[in-house]
Write a protein that holds these residues in place. Structure first.
Motif, mmCIF file in Angstrom:
data_model
loop_
_atom_site.group_PDB
_atom_site.id
_atom_site.type_symbol
_atom_site.label_atom_id
_atom_site.label_comp_id
_atom_site.label_asym_id
_atom_site.label_seq_id
_atom_site.Cartn_x
_atom_site.Cartn_y
_atom_site.Cartn_z
ATOM 1 N N GLU A 1 64.636 105.306 85.651
ATOM 2 C CA GLU A 1 65.611 105.006 86.703
ATOM 3 C C GLU A 1 64.980 105.031 88.092
ATOM 4 O O GLU A 1 65.573 104.549 89.055
ATOM 5 N N HIS A 2 63.767 105.592 88.190
ATOM 6 C CA HIS A 2 63.065 105.638 89.472
ATOM 7 C C HIS A 2 61.817 104.751 89.461
ATOM 8 O O HIS A 2 60.959 104.892 90.343
ATOM 9 N N SER A 3 61.716 103.862 88.503
ATOM 10 C CA SER A 3 60.540 102.998 88.416
ATOM 11 C C SER A 3 60.424 102.122 89.665
ATOM 12 O O SER A 3 61.416 101.568 90.137
ATOM 13 N N PRO A 4 59.223 101.990 90.210
ATOM 14 C CA PRO A 4 59.037 101.099 91.366
ATOM 15 C C PRO A 4 58.978 99.623 90.975
ATOM 16 O O PRO A 4 58.932 98.759 91.841
ATOM 17 N N LEU A 5 58.970 99.350 89.661
ATOM 18 C CA LEU A 5 58.872 97.975 89.170
ATOM 19 C C LEU A 5 60.087 97.641 88.309
ATOM 20 O O LEU A 5 60.654 98.520 87.655
ATOM 21 N N VAL A 6 60.457 96.369 88.307
ATOM 22 C CA VAL A 6 61.599 95.936 87.505
ATOM 23 C C VAL A 6 61.231 95.997 86.024
ATOM 24 O O VAL A 6 60.062 95.953 85.651
ATOM 25 N N LYS A 7 62.241 96.100 85.197
ATOM 26 C CA LYS A 7 62.040 96.181 83.754
ATOM 27 C C LYS A 7 61.620 94.812 83.213
ATOM 28 O O LYS A 7 62.104 93.776 83.677
ATOM 29 N N PRO A 8 60.717 94.762 82.239
ATOM 30 C CA PRO A 8 60.336 93.469 81.638
ATOM 31 C C PRO A 8 61.557 92.757 81.070
ATOM 32 O O PRO A 8 62.449 93.391 80.494
ATOM 33 N N THR A 9 61.602 91.466 81.257
ATOM 34 C CA THR A 9 62.740 90.686 80.758
ATOM 35 C C THR A 9 62.627 90.416 79.266
ATOM 36 O O THR A 9 63.630 90.153 78.605
ATOM 37 N N ILE A 10 61.406 90.462 78.727
ATOM 38 C CA ILE A 10 61.188 90.227 77.300
ATOM 39 C C ILE A 10 61.253 91.552 76.569
ATOM 40 O O ILE A 10 60.557 92.507 76.911
ATOM 41 N N GLU A 11 62.097 91.645 75.572
ATOM 42 C CA GLU A 11 62.248 92.864 74.795
ATOM 43 C C GLU A 11 61.080 93.039 73.826
ATOM 44 O O GLU A 11 60.466 92.070 73.383
ATOM 45 N N PHE A 12 60.804 94.286 73.499
ATOM 46 C CA PHE A 12 59.754 94.570 72.529
ATOM 47 C C PHE A 12 60.202 94.128 71.137
ATOM 48 O O PHE A 12 61.366 94.254 70.767
ATOM 49 N N SER A 13 59.259 93.632 70.380
ATOM 50 C CA SER A 13 59.567 93.228 69.003
ATOM 51 C C SER A 13 58.406 93.615 68.088
ATOM 52 O O SER A 13 57.250 93.632 68.518
ATOM 53 N N ALA A 14 58.742 93.939 66.865
ATOM 54 C CA ALA A 14 57.726 94.291 65.867
ATOM 55 C C ALA A 14 57.639 93.172 64.830
ATOM 56 O O ALA A 14 58.517 92.314 64.742
ATOM 57 N N ARG A 15 56.583 93.199 64.065
ATOM 58 C CA ARG A 15 56.367 92.178 63.037
ATOM 59 C C ARG A 15 56.620 92.800 61.667
ATOM 60 O O ARG A 15 55.975 93.775 61.288
ATOM 61 N N GLU A 16 57.565 92.232 60.941
ATOM 62 C CA GLU A 16 57.898 92.764 59.624
ATOM 63 C C GLU A 16 57.032 92.091 58.561
ATOM 64 O O GLU A 16 56.913 90.862 58.518
#
Length: 236
Positions: free
Chosen positions: A87-102
């Motif tokens: 909540e105090h990050s100086p940078l915006v959150k990445p717009t691409i969500e993390f994904s794993a490979r099944e």
């Protein structure tokens, strides 16, 4: 007798030597101290300065330009202790969500594997860091140090030196080693977790560094090493 040679009583005229006026010694002029704004009014001041620190000005959209100094101080203090204050990050959150490979095995079993391509969502952040002039960055840090100290004092550390905290945060990055084994994942709920219990038990700050990916982490390490050396030199 030889005639006597009369010596002339007249003194030969010497050529006039021009008078050379030496320049006045130049006094060492101390640079004027920077007039800093109040901490609560420092955002506008920093927003005007930020474009001159990078040649990738379009990437400044990644910086949250509200309460910049306090965000930097709080996030760094938490990171140095191993926690992430999102909540105090100086940078915006990445717009691409993390994904794993099944992956499905022949015996019918499945596994969630770390997908290295997922680290591309951090590429722009790494590009921003690479584009910043480290000399200017360190110069700015000490220039706005009184405001940094004020923000750090608000956290309850009136007598502590924030530069050491910053160096501790950098040291955490430099000391981080990427595990050689495959980073398998599991998803017991909405969030992914590392299947390896030793890795999952790491501090949140260290697990964030792992999520950056090996290549990104190596680049960040090289940049922060240079910055850390300049911080140490200026802080002597």
């Amino acid at each position: 007798q030889s005639p006597e040679i009369e010596e002339s009583e007249e003194t030969p005229e010497l050529p006039e030597v021009p008078v050379v006026e030496l320049p006045e010694p130049v006094a060492n002029i101390e640079p004027e101290p920077v007039t800093l704004p109040r901490l609560d009014e420092s955002d506008t001041w920093l927003q005007e300065k930020l474009p001159s620190i990078t040649w990738r000005k379009e990437l400044l959209k990644l910086v949250i330009d509200e309460d910049i100094i306090r965000r930097f101080v709080v996030f760094t203090d938490n990171f140095a202790q191993g926690t992430i204050a999102y909540e105090h990050s100086p940078l915006v959150k990445p717009t691409i969500e993390f994904s794993a490979r099944e992956v499905k095995y022949e015996d019918g079993g499945t596994a969630l594997l770390w997908d290295e391509s997922a680290t591309r969502r951090f590429s722009l952040y790494v590009d921003l860091l690479r584009s910043i002039d480290s000399d200017t960055l360190v110069e700015w840090y000490f220039e706005m140090k009184p405001l940094v100290d004020e923000a750090y004092s608000e956290l309850g550390y009136p007598d502590d030196e924030f530069t050491y905290v910053l160096q501790d945060a950098i040291a955490r990055v430099l000391d981080m080693e990427v595990p050689k084994q495959t980073l398998n994942l599991e998803r017991p709920s909405v969030m992914y977790k590392f299947e390896n219990k030793d890795i999952e038990s790491l501090d949140d700050a260290d697990k964030l560094l792992l999520r950056l990916g090996k290549d990104n982490l190596l680049v960040i390490k090289s940049i922060l090493l240079e910055i850390n050396e300049k911080l140490a030199k200026e802080n002597q």
